[in-house]
Design a protein around this motif. Structure first.
Motif, PDB file in Angstrom:
ATOM      1  N   LYS A 195      20.669  -5.651  19.566  1.00  0.00           N
ATOM      2  CA  LYS A 195      20.588  -7.049  19.956  1.00  0.00           C
ATOM      3  C   LYS A 195      19.725  -7.182  21.198  1.00  0.00           C
ATOM      4  O   LYS A 195      19.710  -6.312  22.064  1.00  0.00           O
ATOM      5  CB  LYS A 195      21.984  -7.613  20.229  1.00  0.00           C
ATOM      6  N   SER A 205      18.316 -18.753  17.224  1.00  0.00           N
ATOM      7  CA  SER A 205      19.745 -19.022  17.136  1.00  0.00           C
ATOM      8  C   SER A 205      20.015 -20.376  17.788  1.00  0.00           C
ATOM      9  O   SER A 205      19.456 -20.696  18.853  1.00  0.00           O
ATOM     10  CB  SER A 205      20.545 -17.933  17.865  1.00  0.00           C
ATOM     11  N   THR A 248      11.382 -18.992  28.660  1.00  0.00           N
ATOM     12  CA  THR A 248      11.207 -17.601  29.105  1.00  0.00           C
ATOM     13  C   THR A 248      10.297 -16.838  28.156  1.00  0.00           C
ATOM     14  O   THR A 248       9.425 -16.075  28.593  1.00  0.00           O
ATOM     15  CB  THR A 248      12.572 -16.904  29.197  1.00  0.00           C
ATOM     16  N   ARG A 259      21.350 -20.265  21.461  1.00  0.00           N
ATOM     17  CA  ARG A 259      20.515 -19.782  22.555  1.00  0.00           C
ATOM     18  C   ARG A 259      20.644 -20.704  23.775  1.00  0.00           C
ATOM     19  O   ARG A 259      20.820 -21.929  23.632  1.00  0.00           O
ATOM     20  CB  ARG A 259      19.056 -19.734  22.115  1.00  0.00           C
ATOM     21  N   PRO A 260      20.539 -20.142  24.952  1.00  0.00           N
ATOM     22  CA  PRO A 260      20.498 -20.983  26.170  1.00  0.00           C
ATOM     23  C   PRO A 260      19.236 -21.834  26.185  1.00  0.00           C
ATOM     24  O   PRO A 260      18.224 -21.485  25.583  1.00  0.00           O
ATOM     25  CB  PRO A 260      20.477 -19.946  27.302  1.00  0.00           C
ATOM     26  N   LYS A 261      19.290 -22.968  26.890  1.00  0.00           N
ATOM     27  CA  LYS A 261      18.153 -23.887  26.921  1.00  0.00           C
ATOM     28  C   LYS A 261      16.908 -23.248  27.512  1.00  0.00           C
ATOM     29  O   LYS A 261      15.781 -23.633  27.221  1.00  0.00           O
ATOM     30  CB  LYS A 261      18.514 -25.152  27.707  1.00  0.00           C
ATOM     31  N   THR A 270      15.813 -20.211  27.041  1.00  0.00           N
ATOM     32  CA  THR A 270      15.313 -19.054  26.289  1.00  0.00           C
ATOM     33  C   THR A 270      13.859 -19.221  25.849  1.00  0.00           C
ATOM     34  O   THR A 270      13.019 -18.341  26.071  1.00  0.00           O
ATOM     35  CB  THR A 270      16.196 -18.803  25.050  1.00  0.00           C
ATOM     36  N   VAL A 271      13.544 -20.365  25.221  1.00  0.00           N
ATOM     37  CA  VAL A 271      12.184 -20.561  24.711  1.00  0.00           C
ATOM     38  C   VAL A 271      11.178 -20.570  25.847  1.00  0.00           C
ATOM     39  O   VAL A 271      10.085 -19.988  25.751  1.00  0.00           O
ATOM     40  CB  VAL A 271      12.090 -21.853  23.880  1.00  0.00           C
ATOM     41  N   LEU A 329      17.224 -12.118  24.793  1.00  0.00           N
ATOM     42  CA  LEU A 329      16.535 -13.381  24.546  1.00  0.00           C
ATOM     43  C   LEU A 329      16.318 -13.522  23.036  1.00  0.00           C
ATOM     44  O   LEU A 329      15.385 -12.948  22.478  1.00  0.00           O
ATOM     45  CB  LEU A 329      15.192 -13.419  25.274  1.00  0.00           C
ATOM     46  N   ASN A 330      17.176 -14.264  22.380  1.00  0.00           N
ATOM     47  CA  ASN A 330      17.056 -14.466  20.935  1.00  0.00           C
ATOM     48  C   ASN A 330      16.755 -15.940  20.672  1.00  0.00           C
ATOM     49  O   ASN A 330      17.653 -16.785  20.648  1.00  0.00           O
ATOM     50  CB  ASN A 330      18.337 -14.057  20.221  1.00  0.00           C
ATOM     51  N   PRO A 331      15.495 -16.281  20.459  1.00  0.00           N
ATOM     52  CA  PRO A 331      15.149 -17.696  20.263  1.00  0.00           C
ATOM     53  C   PRO A 331      15.551 -18.223  18.881  1.00  0.00           C
ATOM     54  O   PRO A 331      15.543 -19.429  18.664  1.00  0.00           O
ATOM     55  CB  PRO A 331      13.626 -17.702  20.422  1.00  0.00           C
TER      56      PRO A 331
END
Length: 501
Positions: free
Chosen positions: A473, A480, A490, A483-485, A487-488, A476-478
């Motif tokens: 895993k 999903s 970053t 995902r935290p706001k 993430t993208v 940073l998993n975009p």
């Protein structure tokens, strides 16, 4: 369908349940074969599909073992099959034997190299997907339908058959109606070598049989024949989105530069134009020779061509025109060339003596003549003078065809070869690319698309499958909704840093 140049299949009605194959040299009946209807075609495709599943499960090593058994039978009984080829095409025995030498070499290459070319391999996953293991492999389609020609009734279709079988497919083969005995012989000997896996089956007949194969649910169709019929095959296969490989006509050119070995070039031109009575898709039909050496080159070509003799006897250099209707087209091309102002340097209108055509060398023919623009498929050659090799390349490329080509030049051979708009080129030799199993074979433009032979030929009969497998895993998993706001944002900053410079 009836045959046109190079074994293309044209529409005709079949009025009986069987048909005869004829020796074109004598008119003698050499065999009788069934006309298979759509029901039979569908049945054979279905039975091939059933057997194919187990054939695929054998793996590369298992299939190679069985293909090697078949190859050894072909080698042991080579002269037997050569006799069938001679009887159905009329070509000299040594020409048939040479064809089968190539068959054996290609069959060996396909079996020996299938695993290396098609097996699963890892590829880089890149930065963004570094947590993935990425692989690609080439899996069999299932059942491949092969529609073969009559001019090289073993070598040409085996360029599809051998590679499709090595890749794990089953094959349903429709040979030309002019050479059904060759197809029957190949299928029968495969069954002798591999009785437990009936993955190579035969259908015979005319155009309706070929059309039924296209509509039978096969997973791919490999066709060799005329451009017009290739388009009809494509249209039929398009109804079911069945992929096709199409190898069609050619009007191959030979370029002779001012520094060429003229003796070698003349020998190559005559062989390329006259062998197999000119019935070679990659044969030489046009020559563009630089003006400075044109006269001497033409003399050498004429000297060699005059010595050649067609006939049915063993000593003849080449045989008859296999398909009787092709004689009329050859005559028309010769007439058109001479009527348009071309010169007959060797032979001429009287060279057409059905079923044979004597060597014809034409010179200074208008470029818009059918003899220059269209496939003749007979023992004729047109020699044209050009200012330099570059003009020869330009004229050679001014054609809707683009199958093979030849260049004779000491200093610029490779440079000129790369400028030819064709699928294959021989430099300082002729047709040599067909004898190299590792090289892909096929054309561009109206000569078709897709490739047989070599690694490209193996992949032509396999479907590509890409697979990713997660190793771990990533923080940073975009991909999903959880995902935290941030993430993208970053990920964007990261890719700008690494790929935006």
């Amino acid at each position: 369908m009836t045959q046109t140049a190079r074994g293309s299949v044209e529409i005709a009605s079949a009025r009986s349940e069987t048909f005869q194959s004829i020796d074109p040299r004598t008119g003698e009946v050499v065999g009788e074969h069934p006309i298979h209807d759509a029901e039979t075609v569908n049945s054979r495709v279905a039975s091939t599909r059933k057997a194919q599943r187990e054939w695929a499960e054998l793996g590369f090593a298992g299939r190679k073992q069985h293909l090697d058994k078949w190859r050894k039978i072909l080698a042991k009984r080579l002269d037997e099959l050569a006799g069938v080829i001679c009887a159905e095409t009329g070509k000299p025995l040594d020409d048939a034997r040479l064809e089968l030498v190539l068959v054996l070499d290609h069959l060996h290459w396909a079996g020996a190299n299938a695993e290396k070319v098609l097996k699963r391999r890892k590829v880089s996953s890149g930065v963004l997907m570094s947590n993935q293991v990425s692989t690609v492999e080439y899996l069999p389609f299932g059942v491949v339908g092969v529609i073969g020609p009559w001019n090289y009734p073993a070598f040409t279709p085996m360029g599809s058959i051998a590679y499709a079988l090595a890749a794990g497919n089953g094959v349903v083969f429709k040979p030309s109606e002019l050479t059904p005995g060759v197809g029957e012989w190949l299928v029968r000997t495969f069954a002798e070598a591999v009785p437990e896996y009936p993955v190579f089956q035969l259908i015979t007949g005319f155009g309706e049989t070929g059309a039924a194969l296209c509509e039978s649910g096969v997973d791919k169709v490999a066709f060799t024949g005329s451009t017009a019929t290739g388009k009809r095959v494509m249209a039929s296969c398009a109804q079911s989105l069945t992929p096709v490989l199409v190898e069609c006509g050619g009007k191959d050119a030979l370029i002779v530069d001012s520094d060429a070995d003229l003796a070698a070039a003349a020998d190559a031109a005559v062989w390329g134009a006259m062998s197999n009575a000119g019935q070679t898709c990659i044969g030489v039909e046009r020559v563009y020779v630089v003006e400075a050496v044109a006269e001497r080159f033409l003399e050498m070509v004429a000297e060699r061509a005059k010595k050649l003799r067609p006939g049915a006897e063993p000593g003849a250099e080449f045989g008859p025109i296999t398909m009787a209707s092709q004689v009329d087209l050859i005559r028309e091309h010769i007439d058109d060339a001479i009527s348009g102002g071309g010169r007959a340097v060797v032979g001429g209108r009287d060279s057409v003596r059905p079923p044979f055509v004597e060597p014809v060398v034409l010179a200074d023919v208008p470029e818009d003549s059918a003899a220059v623009a269209e496939e003749t498929f007979g023992p004729t050659i047109v020699v044209q003078r050009v200012r330099d090799a570059d003009e020869g390349i330009a004229r050679a490329n001014d054609s809707r065809y683009g199958l093979g080509g030849t260049v004779f030049s000491r200093a610029r051979g490779m440079e000129l070869a790369r400028k030819l708009r064709s699928g294959m080129v021989a430099v300082n030799s002729v047709i040599s690319f067909a004898g190299v199993p590792a090289l892909p074979f096929g054309g561009v433009g109206d000569s078709g698309f897709g490739r047989i032979h070599g690694a490209d030929g193996l992949r032509e009969f396999a479907r590509t499958q890409a697979v990713t497998r997660t190793k771990f895993k990533i923080p940073l998993n975009p991909m999903s909704f959880a995902r935290p706001k941030s993430t993208v944002g970053t990920v964007v900053r990261l890719i700008r840093l690494m790929r935006g410079r």
